[in-house]
Design a protein around this motif. Structure first.
Motif, mmCIF file in Angstrom:
data_model
loop_
_atom_site.group_PDB
_atom_site.id
_atom_site.type_symbol
_atom_site.label_atom_id
_atom_site.label_comp_id
_atom_site.label_asym_id
_atom_site.label_seq_id
_atom_site.Cartn_x
_atom_site.Cartn_y
_atom_site.Cartn_z
ATOM 1 N N ALA A 35 79.966 -35.067 35.930
ATOM 2 C CA ALA A 35 80.205 -35.048 34.480
ATOM 3 C C ALA A 35 80.389 -33.617 33.990
ATOM 4 C CB ALA A 35 79.050 -35.722 33.747
ATOM 5 N N ILE A 36 79.555 -32.704 34.468
ATOM 6 C CA ILE A 36 79.633 -31.296 34.054
ATOM 7 C C ILE A 36 80.986 -30.704 34.429
ATOM 8 C CG2 ILE A 36 78.763 -28.975 34.584
ATOM 9 C CD1 ILE A 36 75.933 -30.283 34.727
ATOM 10 N N SER A 49 74.641 -35.724 27.768
ATOM 11 C CA SER A 49 74.009 -37.038 27.777
ATOM 12 C C SER A 49 74.969 -38.104 27.253
ATOM 13 C CB SER A 49 72.735 -37.008 26.926
ATOM 14 O OG SER A 49 72.098 -38.256 26.952
ATOM 15 N N ALA A 50 75.678 -37.789 26.166
ATOM 16 C CA ALA A 50 76.639 -38.735 25.591
ATOM 17 C C ALA A 50 77.784 -39.015 26.564
ATOM 18 C CB ALA A 50 77.179 -38.193 24.266
ATOM 19 N N LYS A 51 78.261 -37.976 27.237
ATOM 20 C CA LYS A 51 79.347 -38.149 28.217
ATOM 21 C C LYS A 51 78.893 -39.040 29.372
ATOM 22 C CE LYS A 51 82.887 -35.744 30.844
ATOM 23 N NZ LYS A 51 84.007 -36.404 30.181
ATOM 24 N N LEU A 52 77.680 -38.818 29.847
ATOM 25 C CA LEU A 52 77.154 -39.640 30.941
ATOM 26 C C LEU A 52 77.085 -41.116 30.531
ATOM 27 C CD1 LEU A 52 74.325 -37.280 32.201
ATOM 28 C CD2 LEU A 52 76.258 -38.085 33.570
ATOM 29 N N HIS A 54 78.770 -42.623 27.961
ATOM 30 C CA HIS A 54 80.069 -43.175 27.578
ATOM 31 C C HIS A 54 81.013 -43.309 28.774
ATOM 32 C CE1 HIS A 54 84.198 -43.071 25.945
ATOM 33 N NE2 HIS A 54 83.671 -43.891 25.026
ATOM 34 N N ASP A 55 81.194 -42.228 29.532
ATOM 35 C CA ASP A 55 82.190 -42.212 30.611
ATOM 36 C C ASP A 55 81.692 -42.811 31.926
ATOM 37 O OD1 ASP A 55 83.653 -40.909 28.704
ATOM 38 O OD2 ASP A 55 83.840 -39.023 29.804
ATOM 39 N N TYR A 56 80.385 -42.672 32.179
ATOM 40 C CA TYR A 56 79.848 -43.089 33.473
ATOM 41 C C TYR A 56 78.884 -44.270 33.363
ATOM 42 C CZ TYR A 56 81.842 -38.661 34.909
ATOM 43 O OH TYR A 56 82.717 -37.620 35.154
ATOM 44 N N LYS A 57 78.618 -44.721 32.129
ATOM 45 C CA LYS A 57 77.655 -45.820 31.893
ATOM 46 C C LYS A 57 76.345 -45.521 32.613
ATOM 47 C CE LYS A 57 80.986 -48.000 29.832
ATOM 48 N NZ LYS A 57 81.543 -47.128 28.859
ATOM 49 N N PHE A 58 75.890 -44.273 32.467
ATOM 50 C CA PHE A 58 74.763 -43.749 33.220
ATOM 51 C C PHE A 58 73.783 -43.110 32.241
ATOM 52 C CE2 PHE A 58 72.780 -41.175 36.548
ATOM 53 C CZ PHE A 58 72.880 -42.004 37.650
ATOM 54 N N ARG A 59 72.572 -43.651 32.180
ATOM 55 C CA ARG A 59 71.548 -43.082 31.297
ATOM 56 C C ARG A 59 70.514 -42.338 32.125
ATOM 57 N NH1 ARG A 59 70.124 -45.572 25.855
ATOM 58 N NH2 ARG A 59 68.469 -44.115 26.286
ATOM 59 N N VAL A 60 70.198 -41.121 31.686
ATOM 60 C CA VAL A 60 69.136 -40.348 32.334
ATOM 61 C C VAL A 60 68.242 -39.766 31.246
ATOM 62 C CG1 VAL A 60 70.395 -39.766 34.438
ATOM 63 C CG2 VAL A 60 70.570 -38.273 32.473
ATOM 64 N N SER A 61 67.019 -39.512 31.600
ATOM 65 C CA SER A 61 66.071 -38.960 30.631
ATOM 66 C C SER A 61 66.399 -37.494 30.360
ATOM 67 C CB SER A 61 64.644 -39.083 31.160
ATOM 68 O OG SER A 61 64.454 -38.191 32.247
ATOM 69 N N ARG A 62 65.888 -37.014 29.237
ATOM 70 C CA ARG A 62 66.055 -35.599 28.888
ATOM 71 C C ARG A 62 65.438 -34.705 29.953
ATOM 72 N NH1 ARG A 62 67.928 -33.972 24.018
ATOM 73 N NH2 ARG A 62 67.137 -31.955 23.400
ATOM 74 N N ALA A 63 64.292 -35.119 30.471
ATOM 75 C CA ALA A 63 63.611 -34.332 31.512
ATOM 76 C C ALA A 63 64.474 -34.218 32.761
ATOM 77 C CB ALA A 63 62.265 -34.964 31.848
ATOM 78 N N THR A 64 65.122 -35.313 33.149
ATOM 79 C CA THR A 64 66.010 -35.286 34.324
ATOM 80 C C THR A 64 67.178 -34.342 34.072
ATOM 81 O OG1 THR A 64 65.385 -37.523 34.969
ATOM 82 C CG2 THR A 64 67.481 -36.692 35.827
ATOM 83 N N LEU A 65 67.751 -34.392 32.853
ATOM 84 C CA LEU A 65 68.856 -33.481 32.533
ATOM 85 C C LEU A 65 68.398 -32.028 32.607
ATOM 86 C CD1 LEU A 65 70.803 -35.165 29.585
ATOM 87 C CD2 LEU A 65 71.547 -34.829 31.939
ATOM 88 N N TYR A 66 67.255 -31.710 31.988
ATOM 89 C CA TYR A 66 66.743 -30.337 32.019
ATOM 90 C C TYR A 66 66.500 -29.874 33.458
ATOM 91 C CZ TYR A 66 65.864 -29.499 27.047
ATOM 92 O OH TYR A 66 66.003 -29.261 25.714
#
Length: 166
Positions: A35-36, A49-52, A54-66
């Motif tokens: 995604a990046i 987070s929004a791109k993940l 919308h485009d990938y139908k993939f939800r991750v927590s804020r902690a995982t992103l950080y």
């Protein structure tokens, strides 16, 4: 769109790191990386987070992103910018040297290329230091904000002139 050679190198760097450090090769890490590298320019954590989602139908927590972004910064696959009151990230493999114009009024960030600055940095010899790239921040006021400020001053002058005539 991801450059295939850049993508292969980025994947190799991540794979090697994960294998050498006995970390798991999770789908989250690879999806976030993909995604990046499909985002043009700067992005915020919220935009990623929004791109993940919308485009990938993939939800991750804020902690995982950080945590994942911190890993990617450690591997020099992503760079963090602290702009006027905000934090933005950028894929940086094969894109390390560039300049940013930052408006101190509206916060707009514009990426610029300057061969003169690149040549000056390349010609600079640093003592006991190997340079890999650079990021330069130039602060000022953009033309849109300058125009607004000029119009506002002109309106104030007009009002004072009209008030003095009364």
């Amino acid at each position: 769109m991801i450059n295939i050679e850049v993508w292969k190198n980025v994947l190799r760097i991540l794979d090697n790191y994960l294998e050498m450090n006995n970390h798991r090769k999770t789908p989250e890490r690879y999806t976030i990386l993909k995604a990046i590298y499909n985002i043009e320019g700067h992005f915020t954590l919220e935009e990623l987070s929004a791109k993940l989602e919308h485009d990938y139908k993939f939800r991750v927590s804020r902690a995982t992103l950080y945590n994942t972004l911190n890993l990617f910064m450690q591997l020099r696959l992503v760079i963090r910018h602290r702009f006027q009151g905000s934090t933005a990230y950028e894929a940086c493999y094969d894109n390390t040297s560039h300049c940013h114009q930052i408006c101190t009024v509206c916060g707009k960030v514009t990426e610029i290329k300057s061969t003169l600055i690149e040549q000056a940095i390349d010609a600079t010899h640093f003592k006991r230091f190997r340079k890999d790239g650079f990021t330069l921040y130039v602060y000022g006021i953009c033309s849109v904000c300058q125009g607004k400020m000029t119009r506002q001053k002109n309106q104030e002058k007009k009002k004072k002139l009209n008030d003095s005539k009364l």
